[in-house]
Design a protein around this motif. Structure first.
Motif, PDB file in Angstrom:
ATOM      1  N   ALA A 176      36.598   2.997 -20.915  1.00 60.92           N
ATOM      2  CA  ALA A 176      36.308   1.768 -20.258  1.00 60.92           C
ATOM      3  C   ALA A 176      37.659   0.738 -20.156  1.00 60.92           C
ATOM      4  O   ALA A 176      37.625  -0.128 -19.233  1.00 60.92           O
ATOM      5  N   ARG A 177      38.516   1.107 -20.837  1.00 60.85           N
ATOM      6  CA  ARG A 177      40.061   0.406 -20.896  1.00 60.85           C
ATOM      7  C   ARG A 177      40.929   0.818 -19.789  1.00 60.85           C
ATOM      8  O   ARG A 177      41.985   0.118 -19.546  1.00 60.85           O
ATOM      9  N   VAL A 178      40.524   1.923 -19.143  1.00 58.74           N
ATOM     10  CA  VAL A 178      41.311   2.636 -17.955  1.00 58.74           C
ATOM     11  C   VAL A 178      41.688   1.706 -16.960  1.00 58.74           C
ATOM     12  O   VAL A 178      42.965   1.360 -16.518  1.00 58.74           O
ATOM     13  N   PRO A 179      40.687   0.845 -16.226  1.00 56.73           N
ATOM     14  CA  PRO A 179      40.886   0.061 -15.155  1.00 56.73           C
ATOM     15  C   PRO A 179      41.900  -1.015 -15.553  1.00 56.73           C
ATOM     16  O   PRO A 179      42.983  -1.541 -14.766  1.00 56.73           O
ATOM     17  N   LEU A 180      41.749  -1.608 -16.863  1.00 53.12           N
ATOM     18  CA  LEU A 180      42.498  -2.619 -17.597  1.00 53.12           C
ATOM     19  C   LEU A 180      44.185  -2.120 -17.317  1.00 53.12           C
ATOM     20  O   LEU A 180      44.889  -2.740 -17.121  1.00 53.12           O
ATOM     21  N   THR A 181      44.422  -0.865 -18.199  1.00 53.58           N
ATOM     22  CA  THR A 181      45.663  -0.457 -18.222  1.00 53.58           C
ATOM     23  C   THR A 181      46.266   0.019 -17.170  1.00 53.58           C
ATOM     24  O   THR A 181      47.406  -0.206 -16.925  1.00 53.58           O
ATOM     25  N   ALA A 182      45.494   0.590 -15.946  1.00 52.44           N
ATOM     26  CA  ALA A 182      46.218   0.817 -14.779  1.00 52.44           C
ATOM     27  C   ALA A 182      46.618  -0.436 -14.064  1.00 52.44           C
ATOM     28  O   ALA A 182      47.631  -0.317 -13.445  1.00 52.44           O
ATOM     29  N   VAL A 183      45.941  -1.348 -14.052  1.00 54.62           N
ATOM     30  CA  VAL A 183      46.264  -2.561 -13.293  1.00 54.62           C
ATOM     31  C   VAL A 183      47.339  -3.191 -14.106  1.00 54.62           C
ATOM     32  O   VAL A 183      48.438  -3.701 -13.466  1.00 54.62           O
ATOM     33  N   ALA A 184      47.627  -3.373 -15.308  1.00 59.11           N
ATOM     34  CA  ALA A 184      48.477  -3.814 -16.089  1.00 59.11           C
ATOM     35  C   ALA A 184      49.782  -3.124 -15.969  1.00 59.11           C
ATOM     36  O   ALA A 184      50.914  -3.743 -15.864  1.00 59.11           O
ATOM     37  N   ALA A 185      49.627  -1.597 -15.819  1.00 62.83           N
ATOM     38  CA  ALA A 185      50.904  -1.121 -15.510  1.00 62.83           C
ATOM     39  C   ALA A 185      51.480  -1.421 -14.141  1.00 62.83           C
ATOM     40  O   ALA A 185      52.686  -1.139 -14.022  1.00 62.83           O
ATOM     41  N   VAL A 186      50.672  -1.431 -13.263  1.00 63.26           N
ATOM     42  CA  VAL A 186      51.104  -1.863 -11.954  1.00 63.26           C
ATOM     43  C   VAL A 186      51.851  -3.019 -11.876  1.00 63.26           C
ATOM     44  O   VAL A 186      52.949  -3.082 -11.282  1.00 63.26           O
ATOM     45  N   LEU A 187      51.316  -4.107 -12.402  1.00 59.04           N
ATOM     46  CA  LEU A 187      51.811  -5.281 -12.490  1.00 59.04           C
ATOM     47  C   LEU A 187      53.114  -5.343 -13.253  1.00 59.04           C
ATOM     48  O   LEU A 187      54.198  -6.011 -13.019  1.00 59.04           O
ATOM     49  N   SER A 188      53.256  -4.555 -14.480  1.00 60.69           N
ATOM     50  CA  SER A 188      54.471  -4.435 -15.307  1.00 60.69           C
ATOM     51  C   SER A 188      55.656  -3.824 -14.760  1.00 60.69           C
ATOM     52  O   SER A 188      56.707  -3.732 -14.701  1.00 60.69           O
ATOM     53  N   PHE A 189      55.251  -2.577 -14.293  1.00 60.45           N
ATOM     54  CA  PHE A 189      56.296  -1.482 -13.944  1.00 60.45           C
ATOM     55  C   PHE A 189      56.341  -1.280 -12.524  1.00 60.45           C
ATOM     56  O   PHE A 189      57.155  -0.600 -12.080  1.00 60.45           O
ATOM     57  N   GLY A 190      55.536  -1.868 -11.703  1.00 65.81           N
ATOM     58  CA  GLY A 190      55.400  -1.559 -10.327  1.00 65.81           C
ATOM     59  C   GLY A 190      54.983  -0.037  -9.775  1.00 65.81           C
ATOM     60  O   GLY A 190      55.263   0.217  -8.984  1.00 65.81           O
ATOM     61  N   ASP A 191      54.035   0.409 -10.900  1.00 64.08           N
ATOM     62  CA  ASP A 191      53.824   1.791 -10.481  1.00 64.08           C
ATOM     63  C   ASP A 191      53.305   1.992  -9.102  1.00 64.08           C
ATOM     64  O   ASP A 191      52.524   0.979  -8.718  1.00 64.08           O
ATOM     65  N   ASN A 192      53.580   3.153  -8.609  1.00 63.18           N
ATOM     66  CA  ASN A 192      52.725   3.267  -7.246  1.00 63.18           C
ATOM     67  C   ASN A 192      51.231   3.299  -7.233  1.00 63.18           C
ATOM     68  O   ASN A 192      50.659   4.128  -7.909  1.00 63.18           O
ATOM     69  N   MET A 193      50.560   2.490  -6.568  1.00 61.07           N
ATOM     70  CA  MET A 193      48.978   2.489  -6.414  1.00 61.07           C
ATOM     71  C   MET A 193      48.736   3.096  -5.230  1.00 61.07           C
ATOM     72  O   MET A 193      48.471   2.562  -4.286  1.00 61.07           O
ATOM     73  N   SER A 194      48.557   4.577  -5.064  1.00 66.41           N
ATOM     74  CA  SER A 194      48.287   5.328  -4.065  1.00 66.41           C
ATOM     75  C   SER A 194      46.798   5.355  -3.836  1.00 66.41           C
ATOM     76  O   SER A 194      46.148   5.160  -4.703  1.00 66.41           O
ATOM     77  N   GLY A 195      46.462   5.737  -2.626  1.00 65.19           N
ATOM     78  CA  GLY A 195      45.246   6.059  -2.361  1.00 65.19           C
ATOM     79  C   GLY A 195      44.417   7.070  -3.293  1.00 65.19           C
ATOM     80  O   GLY A 195      43.260   6.637  -3.929  1.00 65.19           O
TER      81      GLY A 195
END
Length: 373
Positions: free
Chosen positions: A317-336
């Motif tokens: 369940a923590r996955v969506p939280l971490t994924a969003v936090a990673a995008v905001l923190s590191f600018g991870d590519n959020m592809s389709g």
């Protein structure tokens, strides 16, 4: 009847389409009666442990990746950091003994061996994740780590004979599809300077670490049930004891690797070259250790109070939280592809929770019927 109970009842009626409303309501009434008898301390500890898991694990994931992004490079050092926070639960445990008037659990050779095995597996798990974070974006690494739910279900089926119902199998299949989709997106997901071979190594190690994570959850539950008797004594001190002793074993195993690799000796030079300076370097390592230790401790508490499977569900369940936090923190590519993988993970999580609750209701109803005979 509360709104939550009505919602769960409606879900069960949809699942058991061939059953009468009275039969389905009887099943859930039996399960509801069990939950309603739980003490306030049980619910407080469960809620606090759940929230700690959902916060501490994403924070540790971000900090582990931050170490590499800002110039860190030592895998063994980061592996050691994963277990070096054991003094934190140890201090809490030493305070719990006199406050609650409880004596330490008397160790046996079997119990110590079990702790050593779990500690070794934890060290190996930390090592695999330390390598994977060097080659994968934090969001991708976390999405792959959600596969631990599938491995937890499989190991629970093999070791504690937990049945795999249709919803469980469906959840595993969906989560596997999500991992495959991430693999297809590897060309656009690689961090700068990471080769295809390194990305593949990180991918494989992350999945392997997730498998170990699931095995550790199930083995910890076995220790509670078989060696410590979950129903006797204080949940607090048993949870803390398992966490402290296994973390000490894990730390001892990793210290050997850190000393042999020379990572301890390189910390001074690495801290000077760290992007934001030595203070930031040591703060990242300290808080990564603390947050990881709190997350693991909360996970152990959840599986003590419920089961390894429920702890695995929260881990996913923590996955969506971490994924969003990673995008905001590191600018991870959020592809389709990554968005689709996140949606599949959420779907898998919901399917597993739904199926598990329906099955538990049926089992409780059956037990009540047997008790009444």
């Amino acid at each position: 009847m509360t709104g939550l109970k009505k919602c769960l009842l409606a879900m069960a009626e949809h699942e058991d389409g061939g059953s009468s409303r009275a039969a389905v309501q009887s099943k859930f009434s039996a399960l509801w009666a069990v939950y309603s008898r739980m003490s306030a301390s049980f619910w407080i500890l469960l809620v606090l442990s759940t929230l700690t898991m959902l916060v501490a694990f994403p924070v540790s994931s971000i900090l582990f990746r931050l170490y590499y992004v800002n110039g860190g490079s030592h895998r063994w050092l980061l592996t050691w950091v994963g277990s070096a926070g054991w003094p934190l639960p140890a201090i809490i445990l030493l305070l719990v003994y006199p406050v609650r008037g409880i004596a330490p659990t008397r160790p046996t050779w079997t119990l110590l061996l079990a702790y050593a095995v779990i500690g070794f597996l934890s060290a190996a798990d930390n090592f695999m994740f330390a390598w994977s974070y060097a080659y994968l974006p934090a969001s991708t690494s976390t999405l792959l780590a959600s596969s631990s739910l599938a491995f937890t279900a499989i190991f629970a089926w093999l070791l504690v004979h937990k049945k795999l119902n249709a919803s469980s199998v469906n959840s595993i299949a969906i989560m596997t599809a999500g991992a495959v989709i991430l693999g297809l997106d590897s060309s656009s997901d690689r961090p700068p300077g990471t080769t295809s071979r390194q990305y593949l190594i990180g991918f494989v190690l992350d999945v392997a670490g997730s498998a170990l994570h699931g095995l550790i959850f199930v083995l910890s539950e076995l220790v509670f049930v078989k060696l410590l008797d979950r129903k006797v004594g204080s949940a607090v001190h048993l949870v803390l004891e398992l966490q402290v002793v296994t973390s000490i074993f894990a730390c001892l195993f990793t210290v050997v690797g850190v000393i042999a690799s020379g990572d301890f000796g390189d910390m001074g030079g690495e801290s000077q070259a760290f992007k934001h300076g030595p203070v930031a370097y040591y703060m990242v390592l300290v808080w990564a250790s603390v947050s990881n230790q709190l997350g693991v401790l909360a996970g152990v508490a959840v599986l003590y109070l419920t089961s390894a499977l429920f702890a695995g569900v929260l881990n996913a369940a923590r996955v969506p939280l971490t994924a969003v936090a990673a995008v905001l923190s590191f600018g991870d590519n959020m592809s389709g592809f990554k968005v689709m993988s996140i949606l599949l993970t959420i779907w898998s999580f919901g399917s597993y929770v739904y199926g598990g609750f329906v099955e538990e209701a049926a089992q409780q109803h059956k037990q009540n019927e047997n008790d009444s005979l």
